[in-house]
Design a protein around this motif. Sequence first.
Motif, PDB file in Angstrom:
ATOM      1  N   ALA A  55       0.687  -1.116  -0.026  1.00  0.00           N
ATOM      2  CA  ALA A  55       0.045  -0.050   0.104  1.00  0.00           C
ATOM      3  C   ALA A  55       0.891   1.300   0.025  1.00  0.00           C
ATOM      4  CB  ALA A  55      -1.108   0.056   1.314  1.00  0.00           C
ATOM      5  N   GLY A  56       0.435   2.334  -0.568  1.00  0.00           N
ATOM      6  CA  GLY A  56       1.041   3.671  -0.673  1.00  0.00           C
ATOM      7  C   GLY A  56       0.194   4.617  -0.421  1.00  0.00           C
ATOM      8  N   TYR A  97      -3.522   0.562  -3.384  1.00  0.00           N
ATOM      9  CA  TYR A  97      -3.245  -0.934  -2.679  1.00  0.00           C
ATOM     10  C   TYR A  97      -2.938  -1.930  -3.762  1.00  0.00           C
ATOM     11  CZ  TYR A  97      -5.703   1.533   1.480  1.00  0.00           C
ATOM     12  OH  TYR A  97      -5.713   2.493   2.234  1.00  0.00           O
ATOM     13  N   ALA A  98      -2.171  -2.794  -3.270  1.00  0.00           N
ATOM     14  CA  ALA A  98      -2.171  -4.184  -4.103  1.00  0.00           C
ATOM     15  C   ALA A  98      -3.482  -5.094  -4.288  1.00  0.00           C
ATOM     16  CB  ALA A  98      -1.263  -5.027  -3.338  1.00  0.00           C
ATOM     17  N   LYS A 131      -6.692  -5.349  -0.989  1.00  0.00           N
ATOM     18  CA  LYS A 131      -7.609  -4.372  -1.236  1.00  0.00           C
ATOM     19  C   LYS A 131      -9.030  -4.804  -0.409  1.00  0.00           C
ATOM     20  CE  LYS A 131      -6.826  -1.999  -5.602  1.00  0.00           C
ATOM     21  NZ  LYS A 131      -7.164  -1.891  -7.090  1.00  0.00           N
ATOM     22  N   GLY A 132      -9.585  -3.866   0.356  1.00  0.00           N
ATOM     23  CA  GLY A 132     -10.977  -4.149   1.292  1.00  0.00           C
ATOM     24  C   GLY A 132     -10.313  -4.624   2.523  1.00  0.00           C
ATOM     25  N   SER A 148      -8.944  -9.308   8.524  1.00  0.00           N
ATOM     26  CA  SER A 148      -9.082 -10.589   7.856  1.00  0.00           C
ATOM     27  C   SER A 148      -7.873 -11.130   7.295  1.00  0.00           C
ATOM     28  CB  SER A 148     -10.246 -10.254   6.641  1.00  0.00           C
ATOM     29  OG  SER A 148     -11.383  -9.688   7.145  1.00  0.00           O
ATOM     30  N   LEU A 149      -6.841 -11.212   7.896  1.00  0.00           N
ATOM     31  CA  LEU A 149      -5.627 -11.730   7.764  1.00  0.00           C
ATOM     32  C   LEU A 149      -5.580 -13.241   7.182  1.00  0.00           C
ATOM     33  CD1 LEU A 149      -3.468  -9.764  10.382  1.00  0.00           C
ATOM     34  CD2 LEU A 149      -3.020  -9.656   7.856  1.00  0.00           C
ATOM     35  N   LYS A 150      -4.851 -13.517   6.452  1.00  0.00           N
ATOM     36  CA  LYS A 150      -4.668 -14.863   5.736  1.00  0.00           C
ATOM     37  C   LYS A 150      -3.220 -15.398   5.640  1.00  0.00           C
ATOM     38  CE  LYS A 150      -8.098 -13.392   2.058  1.00  0.00           C
ATOM     39  NZ  LYS A 150      -8.101 -13.213   0.590  1.00  0.00           N
TER      40      LYS A 150
END
Length: 111
Positions: free
Chosen positions: A49-50, A59-60, A64-65, A84-86
């Motif tokens: 992100a920038g 965002y990449a 996003k979201g 909502s980390l993966k």
Amino acid sequence: QVQLVESGGGLVQAGGSLRLSCAASGFIFRFNDMSWYRQGPGKQRELVAGISSSGATNYADSVKGRFTISRDNGKSTISLQMNSLKPEDTAVYYCMGAAHWGKGTVVTVSS
């Protein structure tokens, strides 16, 4: 001299949240675009992100979201709120600004 110091990394379960911070010094923060990058195991470093000096964000697609970048010009800090980390978000996260890099903070997401 320019210094960028990241904090806030850690171990979290999938679906959880973390908030990263980057404290900047040694340059005129409010005039500089700032970014978060990450490098996962065996992967190349990539832009996450920038945020521009005027506050515009990008965002990449992969975040996003879920991730939100913000800045506080009064405190010379940027933050990355990660929700909502993966498991695939597991990486060393780096702050970048004024053509300098921080040393990174480790984020590990367990499944």
